[in-house]
Design a protein around this motif. Structure first.
Motif, PDB file in Angstrom:
ATOM      1  N   GLY A 146       0.796  -1.214   0.000  1.00 27.79           N
ATOM      2  CA  GLY A 146       0.000   0.000   0.000  1.00 27.79           C
ATOM      3  C   GLY A 146       0.830   1.266   0.000  1.00 27.79           C
ATOM      4  O   GLY A 146       0.310   2.370   0.210  1.00 27.79           O
ATOM      5  N   HIS A 147       2.146   1.120  -0.215  1.00 28.60           N
ATOM      6  CA  HIS A 147       3.078   2.246  -0.290  1.00 28.60           C
ATOM      7  C   HIS A 147       3.148   3.040   1.014  1.00 28.60           C
ATOM      8  O   HIS A 147       3.390   4.249   1.009  1.00 28.60           O
ATOM      9  CB  HIS A 147       2.689   3.184  -1.447  1.00 28.60           C
ATOM     10  CG  HIS A 147       2.552   2.485  -2.771  1.00 28.60           C
ATOM     11  ND1 HIS A 147       3.630   1.949  -3.447  1.00 28.60           N
ATOM     12  CD2 HIS A 147       1.454   2.199  -3.515  1.00 28.60           C
ATOM     13  CE1 HIS A 147       3.214   1.376  -4.565  1.00 28.60           C
ATOM     14  NE2 HIS A 147       1.896   1.501  -4.628  1.00 28.60           N
ATOM     15  N   LEU A 148       2.945   2.335   2.132  1.00 24.16           N
ATOM     16  CA  LEU A 148       3.053   2.960   3.454  1.00 24.16           C
ATOM     17  C   LEU A 148       4.306   2.506   4.197  1.00 24.16           C
ATOM     18  O   LEU A 148       4.590   2.983   5.291  1.00 24.16           O
ATOM     19  CB  LEU A 148       1.807   2.632   4.285  1.00 24.16           C
ATOM     20  CG  LEU A 148       0.499   3.248   3.789  1.00 24.16           C
ATOM     21  CD1 LEU A 148      -0.692   2.665   4.550  1.00 24.16           C
ATOM     22  CD2 LEU A 148       0.525   4.759   3.939  1.00 24.16           C
ATOM     23  N   ALA A 149       5.051   1.576   3.588  1.00 21.83           N
ATOM     24  CA  ALA A 149       6.301   1.082   4.168  1.00 21.83           C
ATOM     25  C   ALA A 149       7.383   1.132   3.097  1.00 21.83           C
ATOM     26  O   ALA A 149       7.102   1.069   1.893  1.00 21.83           O
ATOM     27  CB  ALA A 149       6.132  -0.338   4.691  1.00 21.83           C
ATOM     28  N   VAL A 150       8.614   1.249   3.537  1.00 17.06           N
ATOM     29  CA  VAL A 150       9.744   1.380   2.614  1.00 17.06           C
ATOM     30  C   VAL A 150      10.124   0.002   2.051  1.00 17.06           C
ATOM     31  O   VAL A 150      10.458  -0.905   2.825  1.00 17.06           O
ATOM     32  CB  VAL A 150      10.959   2.008   3.330  1.00 17.06           C
ATOM     33  CG1 VAL A 150      12.134   2.144   2.357  1.00 17.06           C
ATOM     34  CG2 VAL A 150      10.588   3.369   3.921  1.00 17.06           C
ATOM     35  N   PRO A 151      10.062  -0.180   0.740  1.00 18.12           N
ATOM     36  CA  PRO A 151      10.413  -1.472   0.141  1.00 18.12           C
ATOM     37  C   PRO A 151      11.829  -1.900   0.510  1.00 18.12           C
ATOM     38  O   PRO A 151      12.748  -1.079   0.588  1.00 18.12           O
ATOM     39  CB  PRO A 151      10.302  -1.197  -1.365  1.00 18.12           C
ATOM     40  CG  PRO A 151       9.375  -0.034  -1.471  1.00 18.12           C
ATOM     41  CD  PRO A 151       9.649   0.814  -0.265  1.00 18.12           C
ATOM     42  N   GLY A 152      11.983  -3.204   0.781  1.00 24.94           N
ATOM     43  CA  GLY A 152      13.301  -3.740   1.080  1.00 24.94           C
ATOM     44  C   GLY A 152      13.716  -3.657   2.530  1.00 24.94           C
ATOM     45  O   GLY A 152      14.809  -4.106   2.888  1.00 24.94           O
ATOM     46  N   THR A 153      12.854  -3.091   3.385  1.00 29.21           N
ATOM     47  CA  THR A 153      13.223  -2.962   4.806  1.00 29.21           C
ATOM     48  C   THR A 153      12.538  -3.994   5.686  1.00 29.21           C
ATOM     49  O   THR A 153      12.816  -4.077   6.884  1.00 29.21           O
ATOM     50  CB  THR A 153      12.868  -1.558   5.335  1.00 29.21           C
ATOM     51  OG1 THR A 153      11.443  -1.350   5.272  1.00 29.21           O
ATOM     52  CG2 THR A 153      13.562  -0.474   4.534  1.00 29.21           C
ATOM     53  N   ARG A 154      11.650  -4.786   5.118  1.00 30.50           N
ATOM     54  CA  ARG A 154      10.880  -5.748   5.909  1.00 30.50           C
ATOM     55  C   ARG A 154      11.710  -6.994   6.204  1.00 30.50           C
ATOM     56  O   ARG A 154      12.385  -7.533   5.334  1.00 30.50           O
ATOM     57  CB  ARG A 154       9.609  -6.120   5.124  1.00 30.50           C
ATOM     58  CG  ARG A 154       8.697  -7.118   5.780  1.00 30.50           C
ATOM     59  CD  ARG A 154       7.336  -7.151   5.053  1.00 30.50           C
ATOM     60  NE  ARG A 154       7.472  -7.275   3.615  1.00 30.50           N
ATOM     61  CZ  ARG A 154       7.505  -8.437   2.958  1.00 30.50           C
ATOM     62  NH1 ARG A 154       7.439  -9.579   3.624  1.00 30.50           N
ATOM     63  NH2 ARG A 154       7.629  -8.470   1.643  1.00 30.50           N
TER      64      ARG A 154
END
Length: 247
Positions: free
Chosen positions: A86-94
């Motif tokens: 949903g574009h609320l978290a930074v990709p690649g940081t999970r």
């Protein structure tokens, strides 16, 4: 002497200028370990993690509505994934910071046997779970009862906490004779510290993979990345394991 004091004052101001903080939403089951990790994080880095604890589902709603959290430590892996999509978290940081375990627990010594057979007797008024719609540990508890074929038999005895912390309080105060809580809430020195419990076999519910992620509001805050990196450190992993989680 004045020059020395001035030097110390300047050094203190410089340290304060470099110190930062990060706003962190933390799943309720991870309260105790995260409090300890945050203390060590501040000691080691000089930066502060400002913690808020609650149900994963409620945090998702708050983050979706603009809550100022910068890092999210979820009780599952699905919610951070949804935030990323949903574009609320930074990709690649999970990443997965812990794998949680479920325990059937009673504040009474000897009340819950080592195989959980007390569930089949039904010899209790109330059994507590957390809300399965907002708390992954609650969903895991529901799955256990379904796989044991006890959902219908125990339906009238179920009481639900808003999150795993409230569920624990129901059992700890005796308002429920037993309940499904996070092992981390009752685990001390390598065993269940008080009362009695049955550590539910992992095969009775889906693994509770708990993921962390940097949120969009934290993407320009270097302390957000510093905290998530710290969660992967040997010191943090040792703390996490000491509360009964796998890493």
């Amino acid at each position: 002497m004045k020059q020395v004091l001035s030097l110390f004052a300047a050094m203190a101001c410089a340290a304060a200028a470099h110190a930062g903080e990060v706003q962190v939403a933390v799943a309720a089951n991870f309260t105790a370990p995260m409090q300890k990790i945050a203390t060590e994080f501040e000691k080691d880095t000089g930066n502060k993690a400002v913690l808020a604890f609650g149900a994963t589902g409620k945090f998702y709603a708050q983050i979706s509505n603009g809550a100022p959290f910068e890092v999210f430590l979820s009780a599952d892996d699905e919610t951070p994934f949804r935030l990323e999509k949903g574009h609320l978290a930074v990709p690649g940081t999970r990443f997965t910071y812990a794998i949680g375990k479920l325990v059937l627990w009673s504040a009474k010594d000897g009340y819950v046997d080592g195989n959980g057979n007390v569930l089949k007797t039904g010899d209790f008024q109330h059994i507590a779970t957390s809300n399965p719609k907002t708390a992954p540990y609650g969903a895991a508890a529901v799955a256990v009862l379904e796989r044991l074929g006890l959902s219908n038999a125990l339906k009238a005895k179920l009481v639900q906490g808003e999150n795993i912390s409230q569920t624990y309080q129901f059992v700890a105060t005796g308002n429920a004779q037993l309940g499904f809580v996070a092992l981390s809430q009752v685990y001390k020195n390598g065993k269940i510290g008080s009362g009695s419990g049955w550590i539910v076999p992992a095969g009775l519910y889906e693994p509770i993979r708990q993921d962390a992620v940097v949120l969009v509001k934290g993407q320009t805050n270097p302390v957000a990345k510093e905290l998530t990196d710290y969660l992967k450190s040997d010191k943090a992993k040792s703390i996490i394991k000491s509360f009964g989680y796998e890493v």
